[in-house]
Design an enzyme around this catalytic site. Structure first.
Site, PDB file in Angstrom:
ATOM      1  N   ASN A 167       7.756   2.395  -2.940  1.00 27.46           N
ATOM      2  CA  ASN A 167       6.785   2.764  -1.899  1.00 27.46           C
ATOM      3  C   ASN A 167       6.298   4.206  -2.000  1.00 27.46           C
ATOM      4  OD1 ASN A 167       8.289   0.689   0.706  1.00 27.46           O
ATOM      5  ND2 ASN A 167       6.626   0.236  -0.719  1.00 27.46           N
ATOM      6  N   ASP A 195       7.097  -7.522   5.539  1.00 26.06           N
ATOM      7  CA  ASP A 195       5.782  -7.397   4.918  1.00 26.06           C
ATOM      8  C   ASP A 195       4.672  -7.824   5.867  1.00 26.06           C
ATOM      9  OD1 ASP A 195       6.335  -6.608   2.095  1.00 26.06           O
ATOM     10  OD2 ASP A 195       7.520  -8.447   2.160  1.00 26.06           O
TER      11      ASP A 195
END
Length: 236
Positions: free
Chosen positions: A50, A2
């Site tokens: 995503n 991330d």
């Protein structure tokens, strides 16, 4: 992995610049793990959630993934790196699928170090798929419901044949599990670091491994049970 977007935003760059830098961190970390004695590394590269990102960003990510696979195949073969994938890879773009199949096939015989890419992966999706396949196997007489166990069911997960993770590292200060290996990580140790993924280095990985090494893993036992009894012949 991330922090790509935040890394880019801090520098006044478009998000794709963070993703490009993130690919470099993938290369660095993949080989750093091997150098530090890790036998298997799984990278959560693209989740089922995503797909909800802007189409332009998803398209750019798929392009980067395809380029990465093109460039790394020769390196994987040279260095004896086996590539595995987990997730619904059949839903990825055709070009990505083609390069994935080629890389997995070309590297399947290597045994020293394995890199696993979690692509279009989500643990809940994985469990649904596994439950469906397991139920179908029972209906077909290939499995017996009375013999149900974790050992049996886990063969239907996309991680079948892979060991459960010992350590899960999450970067960028996030402290959520985010649908990653929920069943397999039941006894994993977790390390959360504020370092953004594009800035993650071999030193950061080494620090996480040192934290892991200091922890006592009991798996339901007590500390006393884990300590071997002193050899009477050498004590005293």
């Amino acid at each position: 992995m991330d922090g790509n977007g935040r890394w880019a935003k801090q520098r006044g760059l478009p998000r794709i610049a963070g993703h490009r830098r993130g690919v470099e961190a993938v290369r660095t970390t993949s080989y750093a793990a091997r150098d530090l004695g890790v036998k298997m590394l799984t990278l959560y590269a693209f989740s089922v959630e995503n797909w909800q990102r802007p189409k332009s960003e998803v398209g750019a990510l798929m392009g980067l993934l395809e380029l990465y696979l093109k460039k790394e195949l020769a390196t994987f073969v040279r260095d004896g790196v086996r590539l595995r994938t987990i997730g619904r890879t059949h839903e990825l773009p055709a070009g990505v699928q083609r390069h994935l199949r080629a890389t997995v096939e070309e590297t399947k015989h290597f045994t020293g170090y394995t890199l696993v890419l979690a692509l279009n992966y989500g643990s809940r999706t994985e469990v649904v798929d596994a439950a469906r396949a397991y139920a179908a196997a029972i209906a077909a007489g290939e499995e017996k419901s009375r013999d149900s166990s974790w050992a049996t069911f886990s063969r239907y997960l996309c991680t079948a044949g892979l060991p459960d993770p010992d350590l899960v590292i999450r970067t960028s200060g996030e402290t959520r599990v985010s649908n990653f290996l929920l069943l397999q990580a039941a006894y994993a140790e977790f390390v959360f670091t504020p370092v953004l993924w594009p800035d993650f280095t071999k030193a950061d990985l080494s620090a996480a491994l040192e934290i892991y090494a200091r922890r006592e893993r009991r798996f339901g036992l007590t500390s006393d049970q884990l300590r071997p009894l002193a050899d009477p012949a050498t004590s005293g």
